[in-house]
Structures are given as structure tokens and as C-alpha cells.
Design an enzyme around this catalytic site. Sequence first.
Site, PDB file in Angstrom:
ATOM      1  N   HIS A 134       0.830  -1.200   0.000  1.00  0.00           N
ATOM      2  CA  HIS A 134       0.000   0.000   0.000  1.00  0.00           C
ATOM      3  C   HIS A 134       0.872   1.261   0.000  1.00  0.00           C
ATOM      4  O   HIS A 134       0.449   2.311  -0.488  1.00  0.00           O
ATOM      5  CB  HIS A 134      -0.899   0.042   1.236  1.00  0.00           C
ATOM      6  CG  HIS A 134      -1.987  -0.985   1.220  1.00  0.00           C
ATOM      7  ND1 HIS A 134      -1.781  -2.277   1.633  1.00  0.00           N
ATOM      8  CD2 HIS A 134      -3.284  -0.907   0.835  1.00  0.00           C
ATOM      9  CE1 HIS A 134      -2.909  -2.957   1.517  1.00  0.00           C
ATOM     10  NE2 HIS A 134      -3.829  -2.148   1.040  1.00  0.00           N
ATOM     11  N   ASP A 145      -4.771  -6.022  -7.826  1.00  0.00           N
ATOM     12  CA  ASP A 145      -4.965  -5.391  -6.529  1.00  0.00           C
ATOM     13  C   ASP A 145      -5.240  -3.904  -6.813  1.00  0.00           C
ATOM     14  O   ASP A 145      -5.088  -3.429  -7.951  1.00  0.00           O
ATOM     15  CB  ASP A 145      -3.725  -5.578  -5.647  1.00  0.00           C
ATOM     16  CG  ASP A 145      -4.044  -5.491  -4.157  1.00  0.00           C
ATOM     17  OD1 ASP A 145      -5.140  -5.019  -3.801  1.00  0.00           O
ATOM     18  OD2 ASP A 145      -3.186  -5.884  -3.353  1.00  0.00           O
TER      19      ASP A 145
END
Length: 614
Positions: free
Chosen positions: A254, A327
Site C-alpha cells: 500500500h 490489486d
Amino acid sequence: MPDRTTPSRRSVLAASAAGAAVAALASGPAHAGPADRGATRAGLKRLISRMSPEEKVGQLFMTRVYGHSATAPDQADIDANLREIGVRTAAELIERYHVGGIIYFAWAHNTRDPHQIAELSNGIQRAGLAQPTPVPLLVSTDQEHGIVARVGRPATLMPGAMALGAGGSRSGAREAARIAGTELAAMGIRQNYAPVADVNVNPANPVIGVRSFGSDPQAVAGLVASQVRGYQRAGIAATSKHFPGHGDTVSDSHHALPTIHHSREEWEALDAPPFRAAIAAGVRSVMTAHIVVPALDPGEDPATLSRPILTGILREELGYDGVVVTDALDMAGVRQKYGDDRVPVLALKAGCDQLLNPPDLNVAWNAVLRAVQSGELTEQRIEDSILRILLLKSELGLFRDPFVTRGGVDRTVGRRSHLAAADRIAEKTTTLLADPAGLLPLSRRGRRRVLVVGADPASPSGTTGPPTRTLAQAFGEAGFTATALSTGITPTAAGIEEAVAASAGKDVVVVGTYNVSATSPQRTLVSRLAATGVPVVTVAIRNPYDVAQLSGAGVAASLATYGWTDVELRAAVRVITGRAEPCGRLPVPVQRADDPAQVLYPAGHGLRYRGARR
């Protein structure tokens, strides 16, 4: 929400000539044979041929949208949509960009309660079927359970992956997924980004950890396959993630671009087995990882953008022909090497089908459209992905009937038998790591007065906890006199003194610990409490590795729950009080804090009680 959505699906489809193709698909059998599947593919190809280039590009995107309603969100959500997407509502998003799916998040205010979620899903489907080429949407979410849950109570919350790994029951993992999937489907959510197929071999992994079933590839593979079957039996598209394996990183994709240093042989032995098992179980979608694996792609592109990894290995070597979803494309791991306009194009060229949550949908959508118009992406290439996506929608029955009902929600979500199953499954996962003096199980006759202190991290679902209160309530229900005192993840000196003072007159102190490090003041809290002479029981409510940092602190007993939702915490109290046997076994090894080369507790470790319960 009306029990059956209006306008009717039939009347919406009749509004367009293209609707005839969808209506023909809807008449097909739910369980089609080879001939029927061939007819379905042919019908879907005809449907694709009627789409405009803009509609085709839209089908590739799965994106967020703010609001509890598809047409009438709150003003703050309208403002957020205008700021980030340039539309007011989900319906306008679908009308402008023809997106193939929408992902729900609690922070986007999509998941207030089951009835609202179902109506939002129905509103999204109405908007999809009102397009020039009517196509139902795929609604998805991340409902891994444990520490990642987007839909909270009254939906049934199951133990997370590592807890299930500690339980070691494939049938339990399958039942948990079946129940969870049944409830999601009742709310119109038909693709779940679970189960996690990463093998967590690195205790320092900051992003996977207890989201993994464990460190043994074969054990993880068995549980992944079981959950795939459970979800898909319930009518949900399961998603194994994060290919080719995110279990051995020290950075979070992230926020950074991690590198996996496994050799090809190590990848085959450690990372590949759960994905092979998922594919063998018929998993309908696979999610990519924003990680670099030089042994699999010397070009060192993130796996999401790597043709050698996604097409060469996943498609060609492993033989996977289902939907490949990226993702989230707003994560730093995929944005470091290329701009936001290039990432979606490169993902499609690598072999992805669904483009999940780009940071700027307008930039990403137009970039893909330009790539098709310029010939960088051929129409055949994107039509291959669209066909996979539409086949998935067809297999899920969305062309037959994409809507859900209020009655279906009431009959399914949070039903008593589901909640009882969650408690039963969780009860088998709590792990007793140490009990050197035989303190446990606690007796109400000798240890009635309990102080519960410790960390109170935010609830994964937004509807449970805080942990100290949940634990104290569970002790109270078991006949103990319990007091809760939150000392936090980083207890202050004043907070520690307050806890020490509160322990006076108590028979036992239960401390909920959370990711204890060598410098964490949680260690001081535990040591100071143990020094009072009152027995201290620690409960690691996230990572089981906490016990290594607290070794030698005078702790009387240590347990691990692998998560802090109510179902896991209540199960821990039943174990502590002897109402359940500690059945869990560590699914990962715990190394010594002072010498990580040495194992403190091996995988498979877990104590049982001896003698009668009290």
C-alpha cells in the site's frame, strides 16, 4: 426496500435491442453442460459485438463510489464523488463510464446495514440494466473476516484466516466461507476478495500476517481450497490473492514496492501450492500482487504489470483461464514505476482482466480507450477479458436475475444458526501457548474478580469491540466479576500506573496485547502488573508473536486469538474459563525475541487442559 425491485428487469431489458441478447442468456439453465456453455459464450460474444468502444472499456473497471444509495447518497458523499470521480452518484458513474463492477468499502459509506446494502446493490443493477447495452454489474468487497471485514454486524463475523489455520479444520474453513458467502450473496455482493493464499513465512510482514492461514504451504493450500469451495457453493466468486505470493515481505505494498527474493525453486515450494490448490478447486478469480519477484520476471516489473508472471506463469504454466483482477491500482506499490495513465494499460497487456479502483477513474478509463483506439491494445485483447468477466457474471446467475430481496436478507443475514456456527468454529481456534503454573482454566470460586486491560484497536468491521469491553462482558456472562480498563496500544506512564492501581484486590489480570515490539510500552505494562503478584494472563489479539516479547515478564499464562472481533474474543474467554478446551495449534513458528534464529514455540504448538474443567 421493496421485496422485488422496480422497474422490473424484464421491462428494463425490453427497452433496448441489445437487451434481447441478455434475455436469451437469462433463459439458459443454471447448471449448464458443454453445449449450453458453448451457447452462452456465443451469446456473450454477440452481446460484446453490440457494445460501443466506451462500453467495452468500462466493463474492465471495478471501482469505488461513495454513498449508501445508488441515486440519493448523502451530500458529503455526493461531494466526494464529484471531487474524486466527477459524478454525483453510483448511477451517474455507471451511465458515464459503463463500469463492469463496483467495490464496497465501509469508509465509502456503502455498508451501513444489510437492508441498505441490498438496496444499494439493487440500485446499481437497475443502473446497469438501463444502459444502452444492458449488462448487470459485479459487486465485490474485501470480506476476509478477522482483521479485514467491510460488512459488520448484524452480519455473521467469522474468525480470520490465521485463526482458521490454528483450528486446522478444512471442513470448518469451508463452512465459514459458505456461511459468509451466503450472507454476502443475499446482500447482492457476488465477488469476494478472499481467501488470502499468501504463505506468511516472515513474522515481520506488515501487510499480510494474520490474514494468512499460516506458514506451511500445504496446510495453507488445503484451507484455501476449502474456502474457495465454500464461497462458490454459496454463489460467490472467490478470489485467491495475492499472486504470485505476498507472504515474505517486510514492506507494505500500500505504501511501497516490496521485493520477494525467493528463487524460482523456493517460489514453487513456498508460494505456489495455495494458488495451484485454488485453481484446482475452480477459483473464479485471482488477484495480483504489487510486488517484484526477480526470479519470476528479471525485468522487475510489479507482478500486476508483469506479462512473464501473469501470462507466462499464471495463464500458461498453471493453466488458469478465469478472471484476473489487479490489486487496487491506487496503492503505491503499482504506481512507483509508471504513471497512472500507463498502469491500467500495462496491466491489461500483462494479462489482467479487471482493473480495480484506479486513483483517477477518468485518467485510467481514457488511457485504456486511447490504447485501444491507437492499436496498442487490440480489440481482441480487451474482448478476451470482457468475455471472461461476462462469463463470470453469467455463471453467477446475474443475467438471469441480478436483484436481491428484503425477505432474502431477513432469512439469511445474521441468522441464529450462522452465529452459532461462528462461535463453534472460533472455539476451536484459540491457542494456549503457555501456562507454566497451571493457572488455567480459571475458577469462579478462586479467581472471580477479573481486571481486563490492554489495547483497543479500532474494530475491523466498525461494529464490534472495543476488545477490553468485549472480554470483560464475556467474563461477566461466564459468572465472573470483571472490570475493563483500556490502556491502549502505546500505554502511557500514567495509564500503566492506573492499571497497576486497578489491579489491587483483583484475582487475575487479563491483558490484551497488540503487535508488541521490543520497545513497546506494552512490555512495561505487563511487567509492572506481574510485579504486583496478581496473576497476569496475556491474550495476543492480533499477532501470536507477542508472546516472545513478553517471555520472562512473569506472565502466568499466554494465549493467542489471531484477531479481535467479538467471535474470537468470546471464544478466548470460554477457553480461559474452562467452558471450552484450548484446541488451537500455532500455524506459524514463534522465534525468540533475543535470538530470532531460535524457535520459542514451533508451528503446531498448543497446550491442552488436563483434568476436569472448573
